[in-house]
Design a protein around this motif. Structure first.
Motif, PDB file in Angstrom:
ATOM      1  N   ALA A 113     -14.665  60.439  12.820  1.00  0.00           N
ATOM      2  CA  ALA A 113     -15.776  60.942  12.260  1.00  0.00           C
ATOM      3  C   ALA A 113     -14.312  62.314  11.950  1.00  0.00           C
ATOM      4  N   THR A 114     -13.116  62.061  12.521  1.00  0.00           N
ATOM      5  CA  THR A 114     -12.756  63.124  12.123  1.00  0.00           C
ATOM      6  C   THR A 114     -11.700  63.129  10.802  1.00  0.00           C
ATOM      7  N   VAL A 115     -11.235  61.998  10.872  1.00  0.00           N
ATOM      8  CA  VAL A 115     -11.040  61.970   9.399  1.00  0.00           C
ATOM      9  C   VAL A 115     -11.548  62.409   7.781  1.00  0.00           C
ATOM     10  N   ALA A 116     -13.274  61.799   8.320  1.00  0.00           N
ATOM     11  CA  ALA A 116     -14.492  61.998   7.010  1.00  0.00           C
ATOM     12  C   ALA A 116     -14.541  63.558   7.229  1.00  0.00           C
ATOM     13  N   GLY A 117     -14.459  64.146   8.725  1.00  0.00           N
ATOM     14  CA  GLY A 117     -14.902  65.157   8.917  1.00  0.00           C
ATOM     15  C   GLY A 117     -13.981  66.448   7.701  1.00  0.00           C
ATOM     16  N   PHE A 118     -12.707  66.527   8.304  1.00  0.00           N
ATOM     17  CA  PHE A 118     -11.310  67.058   7.239  1.00  0.00           C
ATOM     18  C   PHE A 118     -11.667  66.602   5.900  1.00  0.00           C
ATOM     19  N   GLY A 119     -12.100  65.609   5.359  1.00  0.00           N
ATOM     20  CA  GLY A 119     -12.260  65.509   3.968  1.00  0.00           C
ATOM     21  C   GLY A 119     -13.436  65.567   3.675  1.00  0.00           C
ATOM     22  N   ALA A 120     -13.875  66.250   4.156  1.00  0.00           N
ATOM     23  CA  ALA A 120     -15.872  67.155   4.198  1.00  0.00           C
ATOM     24  C   ALA A 120     -15.097  68.865   3.631  1.00  0.00           C
ATOM     25  N   PHE A 121     -13.646  69.078   4.827  1.00  0.00           N
ATOM     26  CA  PHE A 121     -14.120  70.137   5.333  1.00  0.00           C
ATOM     27  C   PHE A 121     -13.181  70.479   4.321  1.00  0.00           C
ATOM     28  N   PHE A 122     -12.423  69.894   3.322  1.00  0.00           N
ATOM     29  CA  PHE A 122     -11.040  70.474   2.024  1.00  0.00           C
ATOM     30  C   PHE A 122     -11.944  70.475   0.934  1.00  0.00           C
TER      31      PHE A 122
END
Length: 402
Positions: A191-200
């Motif tokens: 979930a964190t990897v997906a969230g970081f990707g969406a953030f950038f």
């Protein structure tokens, strides 16, 4: 004479944890005394190596026969996504690549992190530090030095350098905390990897529409990287740019408060700050696990034959306390030369932002102790919570008074 391949009963497991806030695991010390290269069994049963001696660690970091490619590595402590680690790194995650891929991503960043460029940032770093100190003073004691000082300073600096809105700090700091926690679950990590990707992705879209004078806008304008590559490069720089320095500021302050003679020496002679920073970097060794490498061919290191494909874990805390390289290594001494420590690594993967970290520490430590000459712990030292389960070591909180 080269020793033969180790039998499974000879192998040890990775000695994780620390007996006190500043000392490496006692087993790391005894292993280094027995020999700098030790056979080790990894959590998945794979046989590999643990390297604890300074000269051996430094030699491996500089040797192109040892790879940083993620699909070849093994983690010496239990890690939920171990199987997903066994594939090539995503585009842009260059710290888990070898040349020429590593070179392609790192080269355009090198000019952004030169000694000269970091020196130019010093006035702004002083401004940021002064703002944080004034806020602490206004709020009054007690305060958590991590939350109010150690974490905000490098976070603000790397945000301004990259062009990341500081208002988003809670989001990306939460992401980083999950990814660095060795006890995070598979679900949390994904979930964190997906969230970081969406953030950038959102940030890159905003930068394309409204570019600014920052590193990320410059990379976008160059047009050499895809959005996925930009996102992953940005993630690496953002995470590394605030986590490591924040932990050095927090843990370094704790160490100086626990060694009042050293703090008094620094106050009496401010010119010692450069050496004090290097000595704290050596003495504290915040890289809790790793670096990790894998042999690309048979290599002999300190009389041990490391065969092609073998995973290798290097211990920076043990290497930085090696008496063969540093006299009286278990003593914090800000007056002794501490050059040559391996906290920033060595060779082509040496930390890109090391000069920025140095400027931040050289600025922040003196300003903190000048502003608060009576700075002291607000709780007993044994009650300071440590980051024992994190790949980057430090203090979770540091309650202080003045």
């Amino acid at each position: 004479m080269t020793q033969s391949d180790p039998a499974r009963p000879e192998a040890i497991t990775f000695p994780f944890g620390r007996p006190g806030p500043f000392e490496p695991h006692e087993r790391l010390v005894s292993l280094r005394e027995e020999g700098p290269v030790t056979p080790m069994v990894y959590p998945d049963g794979t046989m590999g190596w643990l390297v604890t001696g300074y000269s051996a660690v430094r030699a491996i970091l500089a040797d192109p026969r040892f790879s940083s490619r993620r699909e070849l590595l093994n983690v010496p402590v239990p890690f939920p996504l171990m199987q997903e680690m066994r594939r090539p790194a995503d585009p842009g995650l260059f710290i888990r690549m070898d040349p020429p891929d590593h070179t392609r991503y790192r080269r355009p960043l090198t000019a952004q992190f030169t000694v000269r460029r970091m020196k130019q940032l010093e006035p702004r770093i002083r401004e940021i530090t002064e703002e944080r100190l004034a806020a602490m003073e206004k709020a009054g004691p007690p305060q958590d030095l991590v939350r109010e000082f150690a974490l905000p300073i490098p976070s603000l600096v790397i945000c301004e350098l990259l062009g990341v809105p500081y208002a988003d700090r809670d989001e990306f700091q939460r992401f980083t905390a999950v990814l660095l926690n060795l006890e995070s679950s598979v679900e949390e990590i994904r979930a964190t990897v997906a969230g970081f990707g969406a953030f950038f992705r959102r940030l890159i879209e905003a930068k394309r529409a409204d570019p600014a004078d920052d590193l990320l806008s410059g990379l976008i304008a160059d047009g050499d990287l895809t959005d996925e590559e930009l996102s992953n490069v940005g993630f690496l720089l953002l995470a590394a740019g605030h986590e490591t320095t924040a932990n050095m500021l927090g843990l370094g302050t704790f160490a100086l408060l626990r060694h009042p003679g050293q703090l008094a020496a620094l106050r009496a002679d401010p010119s010692l700050i450069d050496n004090a920073v290097e000595e704290l970097l050596r003495y504290l060794g915040i890289i809790h696990v790793g670096p990790l490498r894998a042999a690309l061919e048979d290599v002999e290191v300190e009389g041990r034959l490391i065969r092609a494909g073998d995973p290798v874990a290097l211990s920076i805390p043990a290497a930085n306390r090696d008496p063969a390289r540093f006299p009286d290594p278990d003593r914090l001494d800000i007056t002794s030369p501490a050059t040559g420590h391996l906290t920033f690594g060595h060779g082509l993967h040496q930390c890109l932002g090391q000069q920025l970290a140095r400027v931040e520490m050289r600025t922040a430590f003196p300003m903190l102790f000048d502003r608060f000459p009576g700075l002291r712990l607000a709780v007993p030292a044994e009650e300071v919570p440590m980051r024992d389960t994190m790949s980057i070591y430090g203090v979770r909180e540091l309650p202080v008074r003045w």
